[in-house]
Scaffold this active site. Structure first.
Site, PDB file in Angstrom:
ATOM      1  CE1 TYR A 145      -3.145   3.145   1.275  1.00  0.00           C
ATOM      2  CE2 TYR A 145      -2.417   2.980   3.313  1.00  0.00           C
ATOM      3  CZ  TYR A 145      -3.137   3.495   2.422  1.00  0.00           C
ATOM      4  OH  TYR A 145      -3.777   4.663   2.490  1.00  0.00           O
ATOM      5  CG  ASP A 230      -2.739  -2.925   7.777  1.00  0.00           C
ATOM      6  OD1 ASP A 230      -3.861  -3.311   7.668  1.00  0.00           O
ATOM      7  OD2 ASP A 230      -2.467  -1.681   7.225  1.00  0.00           O
ATOM      8  CB  ILE A 232      -7.478  -2.235   7.942  1.00  0.00           C
ATOM      9  CG1 ILE A 232      -6.830  -2.149   6.394  1.00  0.00           C
ATOM     10  CG2 ILE A 232      -6.539  -1.759   8.997  1.00  0.00           C
ATOM     11  CD1 ILE A 232      -6.683  -0.870   6.086  1.00  0.00           C
ATOM     12  CE  LYS A 269      -9.172   1.204   3.386  1.00  0.00           C
ATOM     13  NZ  LYS A 269      -9.375   1.951   2.470  1.00  0.00           N
TER      14      LYS A 269
END
Length: 477
Positions: A145, A230, A232, A269
């Site tokens: 990302y 991460d 999410i 998200k």
């Protein structure tokens, strides 16, 4: 400029990348079905807009959850006055329970370890401050990302060092790639303090299997470095294999040091609430929890938001219904979009999570270079009028891959986007319909989704069996 700090004026934010340039192109000429039908369609924003009807229905049925209603206004004063940075107890409890539900109740989370932050962005920066000093580095598997460059590097001075993953094994994170990256960092006299993984992956839309997670845990324990996970996109997994959290696996690795394991989470998200700025740090390290909680003073979640979220997420029936319907709608939308791409011979990496697809446009490059990738991207932005994100902005090691988001628009807009893609492909010299040769694709291309049915796309979309028939929420215009 000398009057402004060097940190504030450096280019570490990363806003000069093609990823953010695509957003600017959309903002300058945004698509609207009636007011600007030839504008740029935003397919570079990983936003989940498929279940707002469920959220809105819950809000209507639970007016006391908001202080902005007649039923809830009596709690205005208690909500408006000062709250400490630990967060409301019911908020921390609700988030912990939601994290458990997302993981199939296979693991428990302690509300006392929930540390809030201003979105995942703030959570990542806080962890970077807690775990590393300026100049230290985190290993990060590629592609990753683009916002990580901003989140972890800009104000902390921490470096990100790539773990190069390749399409020949579907960009899988391997022990060999981890070891190679660690060795290269040492050769460059860079101190590695941790490994950052994104599971499910942004931009790949894939999940890490249990054995890979175990290998990662063994690796960070052998090197005595931190692991930041991460997660999410945890609730966006829409088909098998199911998402597996690092929290489920760490107990299965002999000698695993829990103090090295940290999770970043948010509601941006999974629930589609990026505007609420609800970010979470969940660390198994007591010192990190205490320090991060102090640092959360700089990025608190408003008490009004905490109150609303707590009431919503403690509604077990709503949460279970939401998770199930969100997965179903993501599956339908993913199927619709990959089917549309397959109509014109565009392949994608096989995926089962996330709000995006990793699209393979390598055969449309004149030469296999990142310069040619950007040339193709400019054509897609300027001529096709779609904001998709080029792989180079995700630090991909191979030119020609693009991330395209599919959950941030209504069905009608998706249909227009697919028509534009079809028109673009049919204008190419080879019409884009023949299957690529082995030289053009990886040896493991059997794991890539290839859908080459030439039945008319419109016939498919208008069929009663099409995912278009599912109830979707109209996107904001």
């Amino acid at each position: 400029m000398g009057l402004i700090s060097k940190i504030a004026t450096n280019d570490g934010h990363g806003e000069n990348s093609a990823y953010f340039d695509g957003w600017k192109a959309y903002e300058n000429d945004p698509f609207h079905p009636t007011q600007n039908p030839n504008g740029v369609i935003q397919m570079g924003l990983a936003e989940n807009q498929l279940c707002f009807d469920l959220i809105q229905e819950w809000i209507v049925n639970n007016p006391k959850a908001s202080i902005c209603t007649y039923e809830g206004v009596q709690d205005f004063q208690d909500t408006a006055i000062f709250q400490d940075y630990h967060g409301l107890p019911e908020f921390r409890k609700a988030v912990a329970r939601f994290m458990e539900k997302v993981r199939g109740d296979r693991v428990t989370f302690d509300p006392e370890r929930i540390v809030m932050s201003g979105g995942a962005t703030g959570a990542h920066e806080s962890l970077a401050f807690c775990l590393a000093d300026p100049g230290d580095a985190f290993l990060v598997p590629t592609p990753y990302y683009p916002g990580f460059d901003r989140d972890l590097r800009w104000r902390t001075g921490v470096q990100l060092f790539p773990v190069v993953c390749e399409s020949c094994n579907n960009f899988k994170v391997t022990k060999e790639a981890l070891e190679e990256a660690y060795s290269k960092a040492q050769e460059s006299n860079i101190k590695v303090k941790g490994l950052l993984i994104n599971n499910p992956s942004n931009p790949l839309g894939t999940i890490l299997d249990k054995e890979t997670l175990k290998d990662i845990l063994r690796f960070i324990n052998e090197k005595n470095i931190h692991l930041v996970c991460d997660e999410i996109y945890a609730a966006t997994a829409f088909s098998q294999p199911s998402f597996i959290s690092i929290s489920e696996v760490k107990s299965e690795v002999v000698g695993c040091n829990d103090d090295l394991v940290h999770i970043v989470y948010s509601l941006s998200k999974d629930l589609g609430f990026p505007g609420f700025r609800v970010g979470i740090i969940y660390s198994y390290n007591d010192v990190v929890v205490n320090i991060a909680r102090k640092m959360s003073s700089f990025g608190l979640v408003s008490t009004q938001t905490q109150r609303l979220i707590a009431s919503m997420l403690l509604d077990t029936i709503f949460v279970e219904n939401f998770i199930a319907k969100s997965s179903m709608r993501l599956l339908q939308r993913h199927g619709l979009f990959t089917k549309g791409l397959g109509q014109v011979g565009i392949t994608t990496l096989k995926s089962n999570a996330g709000l995006f697809i990793w699209m393979d446009l390598r055969r449309f490059l004149e030469n296999s270079t990142f310069d040619d990738e950007l040339k193709l991207w400019h054509i897609i932005i300027d001529k096709v009028k779609l904001n998709v994100s080029p792989g180079c902005s995700f630090h991909c090691s191979e030119p020609g891959w693009f991330r395209v988001c599919f959950a941030n628009m209504d069905d009608a807009t998706m249909k227009i986007a697919l028509r534009r893609i079809r028109h673009f492909v049919y204008l190419q010299p080879n019409k884009g319909v023949e299957v690529a040769t082995k030289k053009q694709y990886c040896r493991t291309r059997s794991k890539l989704e290839i859908s080459l049915s030439f039945r008319r796309l419109d016939d498919f979309m208008n069929s009663p069996h099409s995912p278009m028939s599912s109830p979707m929420v109209q996107a904001r215009n």
